[in-house]
Design a protein around this motif. Structure first.
Motif, PDB file in Angstrom:
ATOM      1  N   ALA A 168      -8.288  52.149  -5.463  1.00 26.91           N
ATOM      2  CA  ALA A 168      -7.124  52.350  -5.150  1.00 26.91           C
ATOM      3  C   ALA A 168      -5.981  51.752  -4.726  1.00 26.91           C
ATOM      4  CB  ALA A 168      -6.791  53.614  -3.885  1.00 26.91           C
ATOM      5  N   ALA A 169      -4.966  51.292  -5.815  1.00 26.45           N
ATOM      6  CA  ALA A 169      -4.363  50.063  -6.010  1.00 26.45           C
ATOM      7  C   ALA A 169      -2.758  50.544  -4.746  1.00 26.45           C
ATOM      8  CB  ALA A 169      -4.349  49.493  -6.622  1.00 26.45           C
ATOM      9  N   GLU A 486      -4.918  62.267  -7.790  1.00 28.64           N
ATOM     10  CA  GLU A 486      -4.843  61.478  -7.497  1.00 28.64           C
ATOM     11  C   GLU A 486      -4.848  61.231  -6.102  1.00 28.64           C
ATOM     12  OE1 GLU A 486      -6.263  59.179  -9.521  1.00 28.64           O
ATOM     13  OE2 GLU A 486      -7.082  60.606 -10.665  1.00 28.64           O
ATOM     14  N   ALA A 488      -4.245  62.590  -3.317  1.00 26.43           N
ATOM     15  CA  ALA A 488      -5.381  62.659  -3.108  1.00 26.43           C
ATOM     16  C   ALA A 488      -6.775  61.676  -2.451  1.00 26.43           C
ATOM     17  CB  ALA A 488      -6.263  63.819  -3.269  1.00 26.43           C
ATOM     18  N   LEU A 489      -6.521  60.552  -4.076  1.00 28.98           N
ATOM     19  CA  LEU A 489      -7.646  59.641  -3.696  1.00 28.98           C
ATOM     20  C   LEU A 489      -7.098  58.529  -3.427  1.00 28.98           C
ATOM     21  CD1 LEU A 489      -9.135  61.275  -7.264  1.00 28.98           C
ATOM     22  CD2 LEU A 489     -10.633  61.084  -4.942  1.00 28.98           C
ATOM     23  N   ASN A 490      -5.733  58.118  -3.674  1.00 30.35           N
ATOM     24  CA  ASN A 490      -5.505  56.770  -3.731  1.00 30.35           C
ATOM     25  C   ASN A 490      -3.971  57.453  -2.330  1.00 30.35           C
ATOM     26  OD1 ASN A 490      -4.003  54.794  -3.432  1.00 30.35           O
ATOM     27  ND2 ASN A 490      -4.541  55.111  -5.286  1.00 30.35           N
TER      28      ASN A 490
ATOM     29  N   ALA B 729     -10.355  57.540  -7.413  1.00 31.41           N
ATOM     30  CA  ALA B 729      -9.627  56.810  -7.750  1.00 31.41           C
ATOM     31  C   ALA B 729      -8.555  56.846  -9.583  1.00 31.41           C
ATOM     32  CB  ALA B 729      -7.940  56.306  -7.580  1.00 31.41           C
ATOM     33  N   GLU B 731      -7.097  55.224 -11.122  1.00 30.89           N
ATOM     34  CA  GLU B 731      -6.892  54.796 -12.173  1.00 30.89           C
ATOM     35  C   GLU B 731      -7.334  53.082 -11.871  1.00 30.89           C
ATOM     36  OE1 GLU B 731      -4.289  54.809  -8.453  1.00 30.89           O
ATOM     37  OE2 GLU B 731      -4.433  52.458  -8.099  1.00 30.89           O
ATOM     38  N   ASN B 849      -4.330  68.840  -1.221  1.00 32.18           N
ATOM     39  CA  ASN B 849      -4.947  69.163  -0.207  1.00 32.18           C
ATOM     40  C   ASN B 849      -4.120  70.145   0.919  1.00 32.18           C
ATOM     41  OD1 ASN B 849      -7.301  67.503  -0.719  1.00 32.18           O
ATOM     42  ND2 ASN B 849      -6.223  65.768   0.082  1.00 32.18           N
TER      43      ASN B 849
END
Lengths: 494, 1034
Positions: A168-169, A486, A488-490, B729, B731, B849
């Motif tokens: 995650a950037a 995304e 939610a992940l980053n 992620a 990405e 979420n």
């Protein structure tokens, strides 16, 4: 004792590497390795252009709409894009097409990063290396350019991710993305081969320059656009196909032709490289006997569900009389079983080509054509007040379309004429939404689109008695919200 | 390649150890000392084999052979002590008798029963862990085909569900509720000491002598990194007793699916009425097909019912044991022929097992077990959702679509109504598809063991074994052009074939030394040490081809197309090296101590984390042996137990720690195809096993001379380092990172009670058990407090795998209700589903979420239980077994099709009572059909609480009534005939289908995966079976 004797080779006994795939430890050594890695960078383009781009940039504009089929459900994801009603919550969206576009673009970026991290250290021929590195840079810039245009921001992934922490950037601003794109493309333009020496279908120095010009166009850096376009023209390796219809490939031929600057490569057959976008653009339901008149396949199948990318009647009406592009771009088909009382629908003809098997065609998708370079140049010159110098470039495009030279002489009139020329020349090529956003005309144009459809749903392929959903045309924003999954992940994505 | 040769070298050396010992030992025929001889018999006159004979006060000892004879060096006036499990220990003073003949009396207490444990056996009294054993005697009366079916309801702490009725399939066994985010949760199966790599489902239950289920860490830790899911030890029949015995068991039966429990769908008339109403409600013209629903009155097409049939099952088993003083042999040959209750399902099993043991000298014993088997299985893609399963598809096919042509005999080819009727999908004829699809697997399996055991001095045993497992499966699928298992595939379709050949090879070499000795009379020690190597390799080849000119020739060369994507070859390998040790100690059989350790090195673990160590300790106190307990004479036995240990789960996949390159990311440039390669996973050199720490506290109490035996166990487990594909992620270019992360806590209570209710001519025993298993997720990855399944959430602080969705509050009753309630902007209408606004933002959100989803149900039961009653009266016997589960729920997942209000599919009958108007609001379960997908899509696609159903059940697994002709005749020594019924009755309120135990198989969409338990996708129903059978003893 025996056990001790054995323990010497225990470590080896326990070292089992996969036999049927390579691991990154052994890969990325030779030119062939990098060649394969570069090839993989292009792969997501097939998915992006077959499944996604037209929804996010063409149907999400005033050029096309969907073929409403009231008997069919589960179509909200597409309709929300055409109807400007995608769900937005906390600045994020759950729209799956937005999510998938984002993921596919970053997949290209990640694959390019794997190459760019390592290629300088690898030991092989410098020219070959330059051409491979240039392709990786081009692909990374291309993907970032999409992120830039759709979202106006995005995580900054610039090196190969090796562990969870790096996944995650930090999210970069539009300016950060512009810097990456310009940097990569400047590099790529210098090391990539030209069209005449590059293997057909791969990125060329002209492709890098065109993409860079497009970037500068958005920045309104007109002198830079002018310089790049003139370089491409001076290079002399591209030209307009005499017939507009021939600018587009057939299922098996005319690929990467003289007019092509960059195309997504498809191939019909069982190799898995086929496209099926033509089918996505068909009105439905459609009988096999109706479909076969267009596809000419040996095994036509009836089409159910809901079709997308239906040309808007207003677009069709705006072709000038005598514009050869109209017939090349738009056809008509009658679907007897559809619930829409109009029965005869327009469809996008420039991507309809006969092929062998149902749902499996090989037409390439045009990303950049030489005619767009001419229009870029015309626009850049006009914006610098050099309207007279600009006109011949636009007129080249008009002439091929069977039209007279432009009558616009003032800068403002020329600007209007040019945007219309872009719309007609590049119709259905996923350019329209981006033109509306970069010229900041999207709000009025889309609001007008909504009003026209609401005023006359039937003319826009709604069965009589049916109308639009109540939330249609309520979310008209310049950029897409970032995908919720995304975010939610980053945690940097907000 | 260095790698492979190493494996071979280890293999050859392992074989070398084994053969070396074998050769040395078999030639070591030690000189016999002058000795006294004798014979040990039971009160019934039968010789007692393997009885221990020792000279009190010395280290001299011997044991009896296959005829009860022993030989021992002894002086006059020394005392011989003869002991054997199940008998009272007897002392005899040697006075120079020519032959010391001893008669042992039977010890009625069950406590001295010997129980098979990991790497040995132990008397039940001395066990400190939680081990439950079931012997063949207790299982033989159950005419079922799978071991798992035999065990249902019999074991405390073990939940066994039959998730599908496919013959030979679907037994889901979970010990103490163990589960994992992504590693496997099946127990380790060990057959005659060999941890097998295949499934236990196909093993012939008649080959089994007994089964020990190891539940706590002290009993499983000798299996180290594979023990966390519990261990099931299967011991096959060995010859014992003397002479020859032959028995033949046979049964035949009929299987059928009861009407009760089948999902009630609309019939043709009801469906036409539904369609008519929905067109009317939408103010659209009603298509001709639906204008007169009563025309379908006698033309119903029950597609689901048409796939089912009453089908036969037959099984024969021949068992021969032959024993001489120096050898023991047993042979079990079995044939099973089972037709499934869904058309064209067929299951056949041919099995043989030959177990032989030879005493090649007084000190050396060798044994060989060989068990070849062939299993044939054909099931026409019955299970799965509408992408794959014909049962699901049959359920929701329009009942106005004819199964048969007008002649009433010929199956229709395919059905499709005009688009104006709202028929979107093409429906194949599922009956034709079931009959024509070939989906067959032929598995040939050879399981073999060889061992040599050497006892140089009494109590010291050196043992080496070599075990091999070869499994070849040949899979063939053919979809002819007239058939399909998928919806919306027009017929004729493209014929397709898949051939897949898989070969597995696994070998294991184990070398152990045990030494047992009693010191200073009361201190009994036994120590074990071992070194083992196991290796597994699987090679597979798959060829997928399509477009056939002629369906009669489904060869590869007959196909026009070979599918690149579906054609591949693969290799899977792993290796495991282990060191193990155990100490058992007790003082006077009263204070018990046990400690064990295993160290496992596995190729599956990352290169920086290759070895794991798994220790355990256990302690027990036989309270009833204490003097103060004499005041409580009704307590005949009481033991307190406790154990603690660390065990692992290595079901990680074989190459999960590597960053792999996918070299099939191919592309095309112009007309040139080019190979592409991309990094497809992230490396983790620290990847390791999942670690479970388990504490077990238990008590065993026997009362009234062992008439009532009671056992209780409490356990607490902490599973950490969960194998977890942490979603990252995208990405990054990756979907996830495989890591050991997170923690789940498990705890539970298990009770079992066995009672002898009556003795005498009427003997009635009852065994009952009940278990409470609980879990809570303590941690997931840093920064991640939840992970989603299909319609599930696994969230920190909550139990694992909970159903997750919106809470339904009926329908919007009227415009006022709609105006005043949170709704889905642009989509909710009067009569559409009303949902609870959990996040309080004034509208209904689904996805992300912070939406309105919440936990809406629990797939795990409050408790599971079983009860078995055995009654014999003279020559009559009667057995009834029931088991159940309480408080668990199922997600009626197929409802997204079977209650799709768009009228695209046939509907559940209840949808008749949907919302139609304010005046006719229906039963509040199904909403309005008006508004199309924009409105109905919410109800269909946004999973909500209406479709979480109570799946508590109590099933009568078995009822058997038998009669034994005990008087020998010329033909047989004894004959028992019986009749029985399996799956006799299911008591349940579950409405989603016939099987409340169901759970989807993992289908790629996540259903049935670890994170998505308890999903009903309309699997193969479990039939009720009536059988008659006979057991002959010759």
């Amino acid at each position: 004792m025996l056990a001790i004797g054995l323990s010497g080779c225990t470590a080896e006994f326990l070292e089992i590497t996969p036999e049927t795939s390579l691991s990154s430890v052994t890969f990325f050594k030779t030119e062939a390795d990098f060649q394969q890695a570069v090839n993989a960078c292009y792969v997501p383009l097939r998915t992006i252009y077959n499944d996604r781009s037209y929804l996010l940039s063409e149907m999400h504009s005033d050029n096309t709409y969907y073929y409403r089929n009231t008997a069919f459900g589960a179509t909200e994801q597409q309709e929300d894009l055409a109807d400007f009603s995608i769900p937005v919550s906390n600045g994020l969206t759950t729209n799956t097409h937005v999510l998938n576009q984002y993921r596919q673009d970053y997949l290209i970026i990640a694959r390019a990063n794997q190459i760019l991290d390592r290629i300088d250290k690898a030991d092989f021929d410098a020219a070959a290396k330059g051409n491979l590195k240039g392709q990786a840079q081009f692909m990374r810039a291309f993907a970032y350019f999409e992120i830039y245009r759709y979202f106006n921001k995005g995580p900054l992934q610039l090196t190969a991710v090796a562990n969870r922490e790096q996944a995650a950037a930090k999210v970069g601003t539009a300016a950060d993305l512009e810097k990456i794109i310009i940097g990569d493309l400047t590099g790529a333009a210098a090391t990539l081969k030209t069209k005449s020496t590059q293997e057909p279908g791969r990125a060329t120095s002209a492709a890098a320059k065109t993409l860079l010009a497009n970037m500068y166009l958005i920045q309104k850096n007109w002198p830079a656009v002018e310089k790049l376009c003139k370089e491409i023209i001076a290079e002399g390796q591209h030209s307009l196909m005499p017939d507009y219809n021939d600018a587009f490939t057939t299922s098996t031929g005319n690929k990467n032709n003289a007019e092509s600057i960059f195309q997504v490569q498809y191939q019909e057959g069982a190799n898995g490289f086929q496209g099926s976008f033509m089918y996505n653009f068909m009105p439905r339901p459609m009988a096999a006997s109706e479909l076969v008149t267009l596809s000419k396949t040996s095994n036509p199948q009836p089409q159910t569900g809901e079709g997308n990318n239906a040309p808007m009647p207003e677009l069709i009406a705006s072709y000038e009389p005598g514009d050869l592009r109209k017939d090349a771009s738009i056809g008509y088909i009658t679907c007897a079983s559809t619930l829409w009382e109009g029965k005869t629908y327009p469809y996008i003809k420039k991507f309809v080509r006969p092929h062998s098997l149902n749902g499996n065609h090989g037409m390439n998708w045009p990303i950049f054509r030489y005619s767009e370079v001419l229009l870029f140049l015309a626009e850049a010159l006009n914006e610098q007040g050099k309207t007279a110098e600009a006109a011949p470039f636009m007129n080249q495009v008009r002439k091929r379309a069977g039209l007279a030279e432009t009558t616009a002489t003032t800068q403002a009139a020329f600007r209007t004429a040019l945007m219309k020329e872009r719309r007609m020349e590049l119709a259905f090529e996923n350019k329209r939404w981006h033109d509306l956003t970069r010229t900041d005309t999207f709000k009025e144009v889309i609001t007008a689109k909504g009003n026209r459809i609401k005023a006359d749903p039937f003319a826009h392929y709604y069965q009589r008695g049916f109308t639009l959903r109540s939330n249609s045309f309520t979310v008209i924003e310049k950029y897409y919200p970032m995908p919720a999954d995304e975010a939610a992940l980053n945690p940097n994505i907000k | 390649m260095k790698n492979i040769s190493t494996i071979h070298r280890i293999g050859i050396r392992s074989m070398g150890i084994f053969l070396g010992l074998f050769l040395i030992l078999s030639s070591t025929l030690m000189a016999q000392q002058q000795a006294a001889t004798g014979k040990v018999k039971g009160t019934d006159g039968e010789p007692v084999i393997g009885a221990s004979v020792s000279v009190v006060g010395t280290s001299r000892g011997a044991s009896t052979d296959g005829e009860g004879n022993f030989k021992i060096s002894v002086s006059r006036n020394e005392t011989l002590r003869i002991s054997s499990v199940g008998f009272n220990t007897t002392d005899v003073v040697y006075t120079g008798q020519k032959s010391v003949d001893v008669i042992l009396t039977v010890d009625n207490k069950t406590l001295n029963e010997i129980i098979v444990v990991g790497y040995g056996s132990q008397s039940k009294k001395e066990i400190t862990g939680a081990v439950q054993t079931i012997s063949y005697k207790e299982l033989k009366d159950l005419p079922v085909t799978q071991i798992g079916q035999k065990l249902q309801g019999q074991l405390a702490g073990v939940q066994i569900n039959q998730t599908t009725g496919r013959p030979g399939q679907g037994m889901n066994i979970r010990i103490r509720g163990q589960l994992s985010v992504s590693a496997g949760s099946d127990p380790l199966y060990v057959v005659d000491g060999f941890p097998i790599t295949g499934s236990i489902g196909a093993m012939n239950p008649d080959e089994i002598e007994d089964i020990s289920v190891l539940k706590d860490a002290s009993s499983t830790s000798l299996y180290g990194s594979r023990a966390a899911n519990g261990v099931v030890l299967i011991t096959t029949k060995k010859g014992k007793g003397s002479g020859m015995s032959v028995s033949f068991n046979t049964f035949t039966g009929m299987q059928q699916v009861p009407m009760k429990g089948r999902l009630k769908m609309m019939n043709a008339e009801e469906f036409a009425q539904f369609k008519k109403e929905s067109f009317e409600d939408a103010k659209q013209p009603v298509p001709a097909e639906f204008q007169n629903p009563s025309q379908y009155k006698d033309k119903d097409n029950d597609w689901y019912g048409a796939l089912l049939r009453t089908s036969p099952i037959t099984s024969h088993n021949l068992t021969i044991t032959s024993n001489t003083p120096k050898s023991r042999t047993s042979l079990v040959a079995g044939v099973l022929d089972q037709k499934g209750v869904v058309r064209n399902t067929d299951y056949q099993r041919y099995s043989l097992r030959l177990n032989s043991t030879y005493d090649i000298s007084d000190k050396v014993t060798v044994g060989f077990n060989l068990a070849p088997q062939l299993v044939y299985d054909n099931t026409p893609r019955t299970d799965g959702d509408r992408g794959t399963g014909i049962l699901f598809n049959a359920l929701h096919t329009w009942p106005i679509m004819p199964i048969y042509e007008a002649d009433g005999k010929t199956l229709t080819k395919f059905n499709r109504f005009p688009a104006s009727t709202g028929n979107i999908f093409a429906y194949a004829n599922w009956v034709r598809s079931a009959d024509q699809l070939i989906n067959e697997t032929t598995a040939t399996n050879l399981l073999s063991n060889a061992f040599v055991e050497y006892e140089p001095i009494k109590g010291l045993k050196v043992r080496s074994s070599m075990n091999g497992e070869i499994l070849r499966t040949k899979f063939f699928f053919f979809n002819p052009s007239d058939a399909t298992s998928r919806i919306n595939v027009p017929i004729p379709t493209t014929a397709e074939s898949i051939r897949e050949n898989v070969e597995n090879l696994s070998w294991l070499n184990e070398n152990t030394v045990t030494y047992g000795k009693t010191l200073w009379d009361d201190h009994k020690f036994e120590i074990l040490g071992g070194y083992t190597n196991q290796y597994f390799r699987q090679e597979s080849t798959r060829i997928q081809a399509d477009t056939y000119a002629d369906d009669r020739l489904p060869t590869i060369q007959g196909a026009i197309n070979i599918s690149r994507g579906g054609t591949n070859s693969g290799v899977q390998e792993w290796s495991l090296t282990s060191y193990l040790a155990r100490l058992n100690y007790n003082y006077k059989g009263k204070y018990l101590l046990n400690a064990a350790i295993r160290s496992d090195g596995s190729s599956r673990f990352g290169s920086d984390n290759r070895w794991g160590t798994f220790p355990s300790v256990g302690a027990g106190w036989v309270v009833s042996d204490e003097p103060f307990m004499r005041d409580l004479p009704m307590v005949s036995f009481m033991k307190l137990r406790g154990s603690w240990g660390i065990i692992g789960n290595n079901n990680l996949g074989n190459y999960t720690s590597y960053a792999l390159i996918n070299n099939t990311v191919n592309g095309v440039f112009g007309n040139t195809v080019a190979t592409g390669a991309a990094v497809s996973s992230l490396a983790n050199p620290n990847l390791g096993w999942e670690t479970t720490q388990q504490l077990d506290l238990g008590v065993d109490i026997n009362m009234f001379d062992d008439r009532i035996n009671f056992a209780y166990d409490y356990y607490k487990k902490n599973t950490t380092n969960l194998l977890y594909a942490v979603q990252v992620a995208q990405e990054s270019g990756f979907g996830n990172f495989n890591d050991n992360i997170g923690e789940i806590k498990f705890w539970g209570h298990e009770f079992s009670v066995n009672t002898k209710n009556t003795t005498g001519k009427l003997k009635w025993t009852t065994n009952a058990n009940i278990s409470f298993n609980r879990n809570v997720v303590v941690a997931l990855a840093p920064g991640i407090d939840r992970v989603y399944g299909t319609f599930h959430i696994t969230q920190v602080g909550k139990p694992f795998g909970q159903f997750y969705g919106l809470i339904s509050e009926g329908m919007y009753k009227n415009a006022e209700d709609l105006a005043n309630s949170p709704k889905v902007p642009g989509r909710s209408t009067v009569g559409s589903i009303k949902l609870r606004d959990i996040n309080g933002n004034g509208r209904i959100d689904y996805g992300g979420n912070n939406d309105d989803r919440t936990i809406m149900g629990n797939p795990f039961p409050d408790f599971v239980y079983g009860i078995t009653n055995n009654i014999t009266y003279g020559d009559w016997d009667f057995n009834i077994i029931g088991s159940g589960s309480q408080g668990n729920q199922l997600l009626v997942r197929h409802i997204y099709s079977t209650a799709n209000l768009d009228g695209v599919f046939n509907m559940v009958e209840g949808a008749k009572y949907r919302f139609r108007s304010e005046a006719n609001p229906g039963m509040g379960m199904y909403g309005t059909t008006v508004g199309g997908g924009n409105v109905t899509g919410i109800e269909r696609d946004w999973m909500n609480s209406r479709f979480v159903a109570d799946a508590s059940y109590f099933t009568i697994r078995n009822i058997t009534l038998g009669y034994t002709f005990s008087k020998p005749t010329k033909v047989y020594k004894s004959l028992r005939v019986y009749t029985s019924c399996q799956q006799a009755y299911v008591f349940t309120k579950y409405w989603g289908g016939p099987n409340p135990e169901t759970s989807a198989q993992s289908n790629g969409q996540g259903d049935g995966g670890n994170l998505s338990p308890g999903v009903d996708l309309s699997n193969y129903p479990v039939p009720r079976t009536f059988t008659v059978g006979a057991n002959f003893n010759f």
